[in-house]
Design an enzyme around this catalytic site. Sequence first.
Site, PDB file in Angstrom:
ATOM      1  N   CYS A   1       0.791  -1.234   0.000  1.00 15.17           N
ATOM      2  CA  CYS A   1       0.000   0.000   0.000  1.00 15.17           C
ATOM      3  C   CYS A   1       0.824   1.285   0.000  1.00 15.17           C
ATOM      4  O   CYS A   1       0.483   2.201  -0.752  1.00 15.17           O
ATOM      5  CB  CYS A   1      -1.058   0.029   1.093  1.00 15.17           C
ATOM      6  SG  CYS A   1      -0.838  -1.095   2.433  1.00 15.17           S
TER       7      CYS A   1
ATOM      8  N   ARG B   1       7.452 -11.130   4.898  1.00 13.48           N
ATOM      9  CA  ARG B   1       7.111 -11.028   6.312  1.00 13.48           C
ATOM     10  C   ARG B   1       7.818 -12.117   7.084  1.00 13.48           C
ATOM     11  O   ARG B   1       7.910 -13.252   6.627  1.00 13.48           O
ATOM     12  CB  ARG B   1       5.600 -11.157   6.513  1.00 13.48           C
ATOM     13  CG  ARG B   1       4.882 -10.006   5.864  1.00 13.48           C
ATOM     14  CD  ARG B   1       3.389 -10.092   6.044  1.00 13.48           C
ATOM     15  NE  ARG B   1       2.763  -9.087   5.200  1.00 13.48           N
ATOM     16  CZ  ARG B   1       1.459  -8.947   5.066  1.00 13.48           C
ATOM     17  NH1 ARG B   1       0.650  -9.751   5.713  1.00 13.48           N
ATOM     18  NH2 ARG B   1       0.977  -8.013   4.287  1.00 13.48           N
TER      19      ARG B   1
ATOM     20  N   GLN C   1       1.027 -10.834  -3.583  1.00 13.88           N
ATOM     21  CA  GLN C   1      -0.400 -10.560  -3.480  1.00 13.88           C
ATOM     22  C   GLN C   1      -0.937 -10.108  -4.823  1.00 13.88           C
ATOM     23  O   GLN C   1      -0.254  -9.396  -5.545  1.00 13.88           O
ATOM     24  CB  GLN C   1      -0.634  -9.450  -2.456  1.00 13.88           C
ATOM     25  CG  GLN C   1      -0.117  -9.770  -1.075  1.00 13.88           C
ATOM     26  CD  GLN C   1      -0.278  -8.601  -0.121  1.00 13.88           C
ATOM     27  OE1 GLN C   1      -0.169  -8.756   1.071  1.00 13.88           O
ATOM     28  NE2 GLN C   1      -0.523  -7.418  -0.663  1.00 13.88           N
TER      29      GLN C   1
ATOM     30  N   ASP D   1      -2.712  -7.763  -5.486  1.00 14.63           N
ATOM     31  CA  ASP D   1      -3.129  -6.629  -4.675  1.00 14.63           C
ATOM     32  C   ASP D   1      -3.707  -5.493  -5.517  1.00 14.63           C
ATOM     33  O   ASP D   1      -3.401  -5.379  -6.700  1.00 14.63           O
ATOM     34  CB  ASP D   1      -1.882  -6.102  -3.953  1.00 14.63           C
ATOM     35  CG  ASP D   1      -2.221  -5.503  -2.602  1.00 14.63           C
ATOM     36  OD1 ASP D   1      -3.403  -5.410  -2.279  1.00 14.63           O
ATOM     37  OD2 ASP D   1      -1.271  -5.131  -1.885  1.00 14.63           O
TER      38      ASP D   1
ATOM     39  N   HIS E   1      -5.245  -1.231  -4.717  1.00  9.00           N
ATOM     40  CA  HIS E   1      -5.740  -0.203  -3.806  1.00  9.00           C
ATOM     41  C   HIS E   1      -6.615   0.748  -4.590  1.00  9.00           C
ATOM     42  O   HIS E   1      -6.204   1.251  -5.631  1.00  9.00           O
ATOM     43  CB  HIS E   1      -4.566   0.504  -3.129  1.00  9.00           C
ATOM     44  CG  HIS E   1      -3.787  -0.431  -2.263  1.00  9.00           C
ATOM     45  ND1 HIS E   1      -2.685  -1.111  -2.729  1.00  9.00           N
ATOM     46  CD2 HIS E   1      -3.996  -0.861  -0.995  1.00  9.00           C
ATOM     47  CE1 HIS E   1      -2.245  -1.903  -1.775  1.00  9.00           C
ATOM     48  NE2 HIS E   1      -3.006  -1.781  -0.711  1.00  9.00           N
TER      49      HIS E   1
ATOM     50  N   LYS F   1     -14.085  -5.141   7.069  1.00  8.59           N
ATOM     51  CA  LYS F   1     -13.594  -5.898   5.925  1.00  8.59           C
ATOM     52  C   LYS F   1     -14.429  -7.131   5.681  1.00  8.59           C
ATOM     53  O   LYS F   1     -15.210  -7.558   6.533  1.00  8.59           O
ATOM     54  CB  LYS F   1     -12.149  -6.316   6.176  1.00  8.59           C
ATOM     55  CG  LYS F   1     -12.000  -7.154   7.437  1.00  8.59           C
ATOM     56  CD  LYS F   1     -10.577  -7.649   7.582  1.00  8.59           C
ATOM     57  CE  LYS F   1     -10.473  -8.635   8.721  1.00  8.59           C
ATOM     58  NZ  LYS F   1      -9.322  -9.490   8.620  1.00  8.59           N
TER      59      LYS F   1
ATOM     60  N   HIS G   1      -8.474  -1.689   0.227  1.00 12.17           N
ATOM     61  CA  HIS G   1      -7.465  -2.698  -0.112  1.00 12.17           C
ATOM     62  C   HIS G   1      -8.235  -3.927  -0.531  1.00 12.17           C
ATOM     63  O   HIS G   1      -9.182  -4.301   0.141  1.00 12.17           O
ATOM     64  CB  HIS G   1      -6.630  -3.124   1.099  1.00 12.17           C
ATOM     65  CG  HIS G   1      -6.068  -2.014   1.926  1.00 12.17           C
ATOM     66  ND1 HIS G   1      -4.712  -1.862   2.108  1.00 12.17           N
ATOM     67  CD2 HIS G   1      -6.649  -1.029   2.646  1.00 12.17           C
ATOM     68  CE1 HIS G   1      -4.495  -0.827   2.912  1.00 12.17           C
ATOM     69  NE2 HIS G   1      -5.653  -0.299   3.245  1.00 12.17           N
TER      70      HIS G   1
END
Length: 657
Positions: free
Chosen positions: A351, A380, A398, A400, A402, A485, A531
Amino acid sequence: MGPGGRWFESSRPDHFFSLTQNPPSLFDPMAEAEAKQRKTLEERAQMSDLERLRHSTAHVLATAIAKLWPDAQFAYGPPTEQGFYYDVDLEHRITPEDFPAIEAEMKKVVKENQSFERLVVSRDEALTMAKSGRLAALGERETPSTFKIDLLEEIPEDEEISIYKNGDFWDLCAGPHVPRTGNCKAFKVMSVASAFYKGDANNPQLQRVYGTAFKNKTELEEHLDRLEQAKERDHRKLGKELDLFHIDEAVGQGLILWMPNGAVVRQELQTFISEELAKQGYSQVFTPHIGKLDLYRTSGHFPYYQDSQYPPLVEREQLRLLADEGCSCGELSNRLSSGDIDGFLLKPMNCPHHIKIFASRPRSYRDLPVRLAEFGTVYRWEQSGELNGMTRVRGFTQDDAHLFCTEDQVADEIMGCLSLVKTIFNTLGMEDYRVRVGLRDPDSDKFAGDPEKWDKAGAALRDAAEKLGAPFTEEPGEAAFYGPKIDFVVKDVIGREWQLGTVQVDYVLPERFDLSYIGPDNKPHRPVMIHRAPFGSMERFVGVLIEHFAGKFPTWLAPEQVRILPISEKFLDFATEVETELKSAGVRVTTDASSDKIGAKIRLAQIDKIPYMLVIGAREAESKEVSIRHRDRGDAGSCGVVAFRERLVEEIRSRSL
RNA sequence: GCUCUUGUAGCUCAGGGGUAGAGCACUUCCUUGGUAAGGAAGAGGUCACGGGUUCAAAUCCCGUCAAGAGCUCCA
């Protein structure tokens, strides 16, 4: 999100408060953990027959263990989805070698057909029994039943206290139970592991003995068979057999090496998603794997989630200067935290990078929503004990994106995200998932920002989940701290739940990065961020997908879609002709030119789970046809090469299952 | 991270204080066969790594690394 799924932890108030500078709440994780452990009497009364049987079998297990090791101290012994367990503190380390002896004792108890007697006692009576070691034991002992004393204290004042007896075994227990131990005739001790008392890592570790029980032997056998079959579709086993991925010690724990076969699957999925993204008005971007520490200081990741990040990268020259100063590791760490020294971080999330793309120039309300997507790789530092094949790893990509939008656009954007998830799940035939709507806990102030916005977003998420048509659960307190979420959760072959896709509304990061757009009123406004990642991570998703398909990928995903099997070397020429024809249409095809007999070639192709086998011999070479064999449907007759190619290409193009 | 279990050939596994075994895979040769294993020969291992005990360690002990199960964790 990623293996963990959530961008931010939702149950660690210390982080939350530092991040948002709200006053501490009364939220107490300890109390919550206890609440989870203790079922109310009402809930207990609703125990299903099977749960009741299993819970009773747990008592039989405890009876057996108490007989074998009288010093055993028991804690909790509830039924579970797969069976039951009983937590026990015991000097002797129970190992699988002890199981036969334990089961033999259990059988004796079952054979004696003891009745389960319920005895209501006063708090004092129960306490006296516990103090004389009489609870969860076959008789009085020198040491008190420590855990039972503790459990007694948790029972609310107004609640009845009951003791269940079977033979000489007395246990503090709310019940209910089956009438007699003779009812527990189909059981098996499954495994032993450790568990923290009350699930708290600060408490002592107990030995947790797992078992399972069923109404009868047949159902038990069926269950055990299912477990065996499940092992066969374990993505770690199939990943090796089908050469999909490899984890190498020399590279590092939890770091996935995608083999060529696995890479095909991933590439196909990414192409699929990219097509859907284009339809929905996303822009794809690329960002680097690292970013300055300051970026993550602003986002809050670096200061508050250091434990789950790879250590920062510090410039060589900087390190040299610090070494000359005699700076210790501890000091270095402190100076990094304080911002005194800068460095880089392997990105734990995408992000901040995407935010910087959004913020790189002024935005008008006319530009919104801005939808930035990336297959972004993040790193991570997961605890070593958490790592698991492809489903819990330390570096993952991901799918991903945004979305930056106005308050009014949030609901529509959520719908868009959910319909994307739905499209993906439908295409892959994944129906067995559950939807979790994580909302703020109304009794807590464990959330950041304006409660009204939260409730509006929460309502939008709930509406969207309803429109989605899948059953969902609303879980107050399960929100991320920065916004509500929706998560999509699936189970793996051994029944463990993994979060895949997620859609999260975020009010915090736009604030922290001071994002704005110019509204129709010519004034700056704060955008809302969403997200979302329909797969979650490519690693976890492919891991789950391997198990979902048991390695039999649909043709469009299969690393090898067709294998040509010539009956003998005489037909290699025609085989090559067919191979060329299919390759020119973009089909992933190979020819088995070995000198094996056809039976062996078929066997190998079946083991490799290749969707289509084309048998080619004299008849086919003569008629210019191919004999089709499908891995599941067997012999499918023969047809012309072009006809086969057309059918196959259509099957692939339409991504049929 | 914690507890327990495990680590032997590319894979699946047997063995176990006295210089390493099987099946499959691999290589070569024979075989050219019609819908789930044709035959023969060969090659392949510092028994995870580091210490210790012992005349002798793959085997026993300790540590490290990694894997599995569970717990805890998962921004």
